[in-house]
Each structure stands twice: as structure tokens, then as C-alpha cells.
Write an enzyme that holds these catalytic residues in place. Structure first.
Site, PDB file in Angstrom:
ATOM      1  N   ASP A 259      -3.354 -10.882  -6.418  1.00 21.95           N
ATOM      2  CA  ASP A 259      -1.988 -10.419  -6.131  1.00 21.95           C
ATOM      3  C   ASP A 259      -2.050  -9.149  -5.283  1.00 21.95           C
ATOM      4  OD1 ASP A 259       0.887 -10.620  -6.544  1.00 21.95           O
ATOM      5  OD2 ASP A 259       0.699  -8.846  -7.823  1.00 21.95           O
ATOM      6  N   GLU A 264      -3.763  -4.685   2.257  1.00 24.16           N
ATOM      7  CA  GLU A 264      -2.405  -5.262   2.125  1.00 24.16           C
ATOM      8  C   GLU A 264      -1.285  -4.392   2.698  1.00 24.16           C
ATOM      9  OE1 GLU A 264      -2.437  -5.186  -2.315  1.00 24.16           O
ATOM     10  OE2 GLU A 264      -0.475  -4.255  -2.122  1.00 24.16           O
ATOM     11  N   HIS A 297       1.507  -9.119  -3.957  1.00 23.82           N
ATOM     12  CA  HIS A 297       1.760  -7.980  -4.853  1.00 23.82           C
ATOM     13  C   HIS A 297       3.115  -8.134  -5.562  1.00 23.82           C
ATOM     14  CE1 HIS A 297       0.085  -3.682  -5.435  1.00 23.82           C
ATOM     15  NE2 HIS A 297       0.769  -4.014  -6.503  1.00 23.82           N
TER      16      HIS A 297
END
Ligand code: COI
Length: 332
Positions: A259, A264, A297
Site C-alpha cells: 500500500d 510514491e 496508500h
């Protein structure tokens, strides 16, 4: 008293408005913009700042807040690894977080993704779109037959252990701090190596620190069982992505659900319009695999968690302004 809240998303706004109605003594200013060098001026005149973002709270930004006489920064999330600790201390800025907006939210997504990997539901979903309703070769493993190694037994680690045990899995755990309850039950192993050697599933729930960057790397993957499942709803920096890709190629890792991803920031929670447009080849390599589940996320992203993030951070900031104290202060 005046509080400015940065980075307020549409899904947070109703909760912020409600908090504001319930606290008429506080003037609340909000902006959807993140707190950076180009927006920090908006905080001038405020007594406290509330923010959530993954981009860094930099030296320049903290110096500027310090120059405005602002002493309190309340984060609406758990992790504070993106705060320049030295700059915060130098400017006498106290930082609070929301350590428990919903550990269960993270735990539930973690186990959901593990079950999807084990039961290969994403593969069956893809097959049936093409009219293929066959079984083989996608035979599953059962969680109740497995040993799950949980790394870090803070609130999220403990919440996930409850669910794993509900499924009948054997749980072992590693943490430098031992929770007395889990200790009594003999859940802890002495070393990470022991956890790696014994686990069919590795479930990561540690915060990012300077000591645990790439704790899963080529060397540690080699210590794990063949076909191990790896789950990371914690921080991208815990896994060396190149090493994970190699471990997936060699089937050392049988499946992974992430996740979070080490690069990111600026990618997750962005709409690129098409898969091809996603500007990160390593991430796309992971996303293309049938035995890897990538989510952007979202483990925290539940109504309860979002409400608590707004409410607890606003409460903490108000308390800091009024008393200089909050039970949510972090040790930078
Ligand atoms: C945190 O609370 O630290 C998280 O990782 C969730 C964040 C994306 C809001």
C-alpha cells in the site's frame, strides 16, 4: 485563537467545518494547498498549524513558521518522518501527530489484501472477464495453516494480530519494545532472522526510521521461506523495491501486497489518465504482476479514520495553543 489547516481535501472539509462549529472560540482558516515554501506565508498571524502531506516539512518552511512566532504544528496522520526534526527543534516548534485514528483501518486492508493474494481473487476476476470460469492452476493456500510474522507490535501491529488469530493463523512477532500482553503469550521471537526463517507471511507495521531503511533487501529476502508472502501497509522505505522485484522473479516471494512504495510521493493519489502515463517503471513492473497487489496508500482511507485525523489534530493544536501541552506530542 487562529489555526490554519493546510492540505484539506474535499473528504475532510465537512469534518473540519463541524469541528469549527463546535469550537466557536477558534478562527479556522483552511486551504487545499500543501505547506511548502510557496504557501507558508498564509500561516502568518496564526497561532498554530494543522497539516497533512507526504512531501517534506522543510527547514525553510519551519524557519518561516518560527519567524511568524508559530510554535505548534499538528499533523493529521501518524508518521512524522517527513518533518525536518532539527529545524523544528531549532525553532522551538512542538509537533503532534494522530497516533491512533484507526489502527483497525490499516489492519483490515492488510488482511483483505493477504486473503486476495491467497485466494487469487484478482486472477479469477481477470479470467472471468474473458469468459474463463475454470479453476486450475490457481489453487489457493489457507491462512489458518500459516505462520504470520508481524514486524512491530504498536497499535496497528496489535490490531492486525487479532485478525490473523481470528483466522486461526499462528502469529509470531518481532519488536524491540515488547507489549506485555503479547509477551505473556510467548508471541515474540528474539531476532528478525528467526522471524524471517519461520514465517509464511511477513506483515510489516514499523514506522520509517533511519535504521530500518530497506530492512527487506536481497540479504533478508534470502533468509525467508521460498514462496513467502510480503505485506507492506507501513512505509515504502522498508522495502528495497529492486530486491523485491528480483525476489518475485525468482519466486522467493510468492506474492506481495504493498500500500506504500518508496517513490510514491507525487505518484499516489494522482490520476495519470492511463496506465502508460504512470511515470514510474518499477511501480508499473509491480502493478503488472498477478501475484502483486498495489494500492495507492489507501489503508488509512476510511470515514472513521479521516474524521478522527481531522478532529484529533485540531484538538491537539488547540490544546497546544492553550496550554503548551498535548498527549499527542511526538518525540522528534
Ligand atoms: C500515516 O498516518 O502516517 C499514513 O501513512 C496515512 C497517510 C497517508 C494519511
Amino acid at each position: 485563537m487562529k489555526i490554519i489547516a493546510y492540505g484539506i481535501r474535499d473528504d475532510e472539509k465537512p469534518y473540519l467545518d463541524k469541528w469549527s462549529d463546535e469550537n466557536p472560540d477558534v478562527e479556522v482558516i483552511s486551504t487545499s494547498q500543501l505547506l511548502d515554501e510557496s504557501t507558508v506565508e498564509l500561516a502568518s498571524g496564526a497561532d498554530g498549524v494543522v497539516a497533512y502531506q507526504q512531501k517534506p516539512y522543510t527547514n525553510e518552511v519551519l524557519d518561516k513558521l518560527g519567524s511568524f512566532g508559530i510554535k505548534f504544528l499538528s499533523l493529521r496522520n501518524v508518521g512524522f518522518d517527513n518533518v525536518d526534526a532539527e529545524a523544528a527543534k531549532r525553532n522551538g516548534i512542538k509537533v503532534s501527530n494522530v497516533p491512533a485514528y484507526s489502527p483497525e483501518a490499516i489492519a483490515e486492508l492488510t488482511v483483505t489484501q493477504l486473503m486476495r493474494l491467497l485466494r487469487k481473487t484478482n486472477i479469477f476476476d481477470r479470467k472471468q472477464i474473458n469468459g474463463d470460469l475454470t479453476w486450475a492452476p490457481d489453487i489457493a493456500d489457507e491462512l489458518n495453516q500459516m505462520t504470520v510474522g508481524v514486524i512491530a507490535t504498536g497499535r496497528i501491529g496489535r490490531a492486525v494480530i487479532k485478525i490473523y488469530e481470528g483466522f486461526g493463523a499462528k502469529v509470531i512477532a518481532y519488536d524491540v519494545f515488547h507489549n506485555p500482553e503479547l509477551e505473556k503469550r510467548g508471541i515474540y521471537v528474539d531476532t528478525l532472522d528467526e522471524l524471517f526463517a519461520k514465517s509464511d507471511v511477513i506483515s510489516l507495521h514499523a514506522p520509517a526510521t533511519k535504521d530500518n531503511e530497506h530492512m527487506l533487501n536481497a540479504e533478508t529476502f534470502a533468509k525467508m521461506k521460498d514462496g513467502v508472502y510480503v505485506l507492506n501497509p507501513a512505509r515504502g522505505s522498508l522495502i528495497d523495491t529492486d530486491a523485491l522485484i528480483k525476489a518475485l522473479d525468482s519466486n522467493k516471494v510468492g506474492g506481495a501486497a504493498v500500500d506504500v512504495y518508496e517513490d510514491e510521493v507525487g505518484i499516489f493519489n494522482t490520476d495519470f489518465g492511463s496506465f502508460e502515463n504512470i511515470p514510474d517503471e518499477r511501480l508499473k513492473n509491480l502493478m503488472k504482476r498477478e501475484n502483486v497487489l498495489v494500492t495507492p496508500h489507501i489503508a488509512f482511507y476510511t470515514k472513521r479514520a479521516v474524521k478522527n485525523m481531522v478532529y484529533f489534530a485540531m484538538d491537539a493544536n488547540k490544546s497546544l495553543i492553550e496550554t503548551g501541552e498535548s498527549d499527542k506530542l511526538v518525540d522528534l
